[in-house]
Design an enzyme around this catalytic site. Structure first.
Site, PDB file in Angstrom:
ATOM      1  N   SER A  33      16.761   1.128  12.442  1.00 31.31           N
ATOM      2  CA  SER A  33      16.191   0.404  11.301  1.00 31.31           C
ATOM      3  C   SER A  33      16.129   1.177   9.994  1.00 31.31           C
ATOM      4  O   SER A  33      15.760   0.606   8.961  1.00 31.31           O
ATOM      5  CB  SER A  33      14.802  -0.123  11.663  1.00 31.31           C
ATOM      6  OG  SER A  33      14.907  -1.216  12.542  1.00 31.31           O
ATOM      7  N   TYR A 139       7.524  -8.250  11.135  1.00 27.54           N
ATOM      8  CA  TYR A 139       8.775  -7.481  11.084  1.00 27.54           C
ATOM      9  C   TYR A 139       9.874  -8.251  11.812  1.00 27.54           C
ATOM     10  O   TYR A 139       9.762  -8.534  13.010  1.00 27.54           O
ATOM     11  CB  TYR A 139       8.536  -6.130  11.746  1.00 27.54           C
ATOM     12  CG  TYR A 139       9.607  -5.097  11.541  1.00 27.54           C
ATOM     13  CD1 TYR A 139       9.540  -4.205  10.480  1.00 27.54           C
ATOM     14  CD2 TYR A 139      10.680  -4.996  12.418  1.00 27.54           C
ATOM     15  CE1 TYR A 139      10.510  -3.234  10.299  1.00 27.54           C
ATOM     16  CE2 TYR A 139      11.652  -4.035  12.245  1.00 27.54           C
ATOM     17  CZ  TYR A 139      11.569  -3.148  11.184  1.00 27.54           C
ATOM     18  OH  TYR A 139      12.540  -2.198  11.017  1.00 27.54           O
ATOM     19  N   ASN A 141      14.201  -8.604  12.224  1.00 26.38           N
ATOM     20  CA  ASN A 141      15.562  -8.164  11.918  1.00 26.38           C
ATOM     21  C   ASN A 141      16.356  -9.237  11.176  1.00 26.38           C
ATOM     22  O   ASN A 141      17.274  -8.927  10.413  1.00 26.38           O
ATOM     23  CB  ASN A 141      16.283  -7.795  13.219  1.00 26.38           C
ATOM     24  CG  ASN A 141      15.746  -6.524  13.830  1.00 26.38           C
ATOM     25  OD1 ASN A 141      15.495  -5.539  13.144  1.00 26.38           O
ATOM     26  ND2 ASN A 141      15.543  -6.532  15.140  1.00 26.38           N
ATOM     27  N   GLY A 285      13.605   4.516  12.805  1.00 31.33           N
ATOM     28  CA  GLY A 285      14.404   3.495  13.454  1.00 31.33           C
ATOM     29  C   GLY A 285      14.925   3.926  14.802  1.00 31.33           C
ATOM     30  O   GLY A 285      14.923   5.112  15.142  1.00 31.33           O
TER      31      GLY A 285
END
Length: 342
Positions: A33, A139, A141, A285
């Site tokens: 990330s 959160y 993606n 990440g």
């Protein structure tokens, strides 16, 4: 680690199970990330050029996806869109809703599958939203896969072409790649592993090779600790964005409090470490398995901590041990003492 005393680089552990060599200090790895910070920076550069407006609906730029017209560019970068996370998400009542294979044995068996960014987004849009746009924080993606599509639509070029033109070449980042469907890390690299339970036995698989088109825009990049240090120092030192947009990037959402990383701005976390250390900026990440990245900086970019971690071969209680280890490392590196980049 980089501070007023100079640079410190080190490594520990093994490059590969069964071998004696240490991990290379200049090794490539899947950064997960951390990819989001690169995308947020490119989007904000386009904002600075007047090609994108932060508070304009994303659907106006990407009309074919049928996005909720209330979702703005800012909401993507700050995770306030409410869009379902295509790798799995929680319903408002706390029920886990599975997504595309991104964890466990299911991911392992599927780790070379290729996805198109539009495919990821459409899967997410097939699920109910977490909340009304702009009313919460979660959160996801999906937000950053959309950010990649936005960059490519507005510029007419691939994200990687824009990344090279805007960040990699100006900063001399030679170890950073947006690999697409590429599964092989460039040499040198340390091997990452996935440990799982099968038929009453623990098994360990080398997952150095994996197809991270699963996380397009959200976690698919490859880099080195040196490149991450150069990038994050330059970003926070004001070399990549105008002052006003860098300030926007560091303006955290009040509902985004994360126990390990702080509150989320636009593509980075803002963390208060108390009176003795103050504010640090970060975005860490990890891909689905085998690797993890740390990327920290003081607000002026003068002190940085970057690290590459490989895992998967030992029974470590991450939930119990990792937060304490991470807190100690960050405070040692950025609040005085010794720490390193590995």
């Amino acid at each position: 680690m980089h501070d007023e005393r100079g640079k410190w680089v080190g490594s520990a552990g093994l490059r590969k199970l069964g071998a004696s060599a240490k991990p290379p200090t200049n090794g490539h790895f899947w950064v997960g990330s951390v990819t989001k910070t690169f995308h947020a920076t490119v989007v904000l550069q386009l904002v600075a050029e007047g090609k994108i407006a932060l508070d304009t609906p994303v659907g106006g730029y990407l009309p074919k996806l049928g996005l909720d017209r209330r979702i703005t560019v800012r909401m993507l970068l700050q995770h306030t869109s409410g869009l379902f996370n295509y790798t799995g998400d929680l319903d408002p009542d706390g029920t886990w809703v599975p997504g595309l294979p991104a964890t466990g044995k299911e991911w392992l068996d599927n780790r070379f599958h290729s996805y198109r960014p539009e495919e990821l987004v459409r899967f997410a849009l097939s699920k109910p939203a977490r909340f009304e746009p702009g009313t919460g924080w979660s959160y996801s993606n999906t937000n950053y896969t959309l950010a990649r599509l936005l960059i490519e639509k507005v510029t007419g070029r691939s994200f990687y072409a824009e990344l090279k033109r805007r960040i990699l070449r100006p900063l001399g980042l030679k170890g950073t790649v947006a690999p697409g469907n590429r599964t092989q890390l460039p040499a040198p690299y340390a091997h990452g592993y996935f440990r799982y339970h099968d038929a009453g036995q623990w098994k360990v698989v080398d997952v150095s090779r994996q197809n991270l088109s699963l996380l397009a825009g959200a976690g698919d990049m490859i880099s080195t600790t040196k490149d991450l240090q150069t990038f994050f120092s330059a970003l926070n030192g004001g070399k990549l964005l105008p002052v006003k947009l860098l300030a926007e990037m560091r303006k955290p959402h009040p509902k985004s409090d994360h126990p390990l990383y702080g509150r989320y701005g636009l593509g980075m976390f803002v963390q208060d470490l108390g009176l003795t250390c103050g504010t640090v900026l970060n975005h860490n990440g990890s891909p689905p398995a085998g690797y993890a990245a740390l990327m920290y900086s003081t607000p002026d970019g003068s002190k940085t901590l970057t690290a590459s971690l490989t895992a998967g071969d030992a029974a470590v209680d991450i939930a119990k041990d990792y937060p304490k280890m991470l807190d100690g490392l960050v405070k040692a590196a950025l609040c005085g003492g010794q720490a390193g980049s590995q």
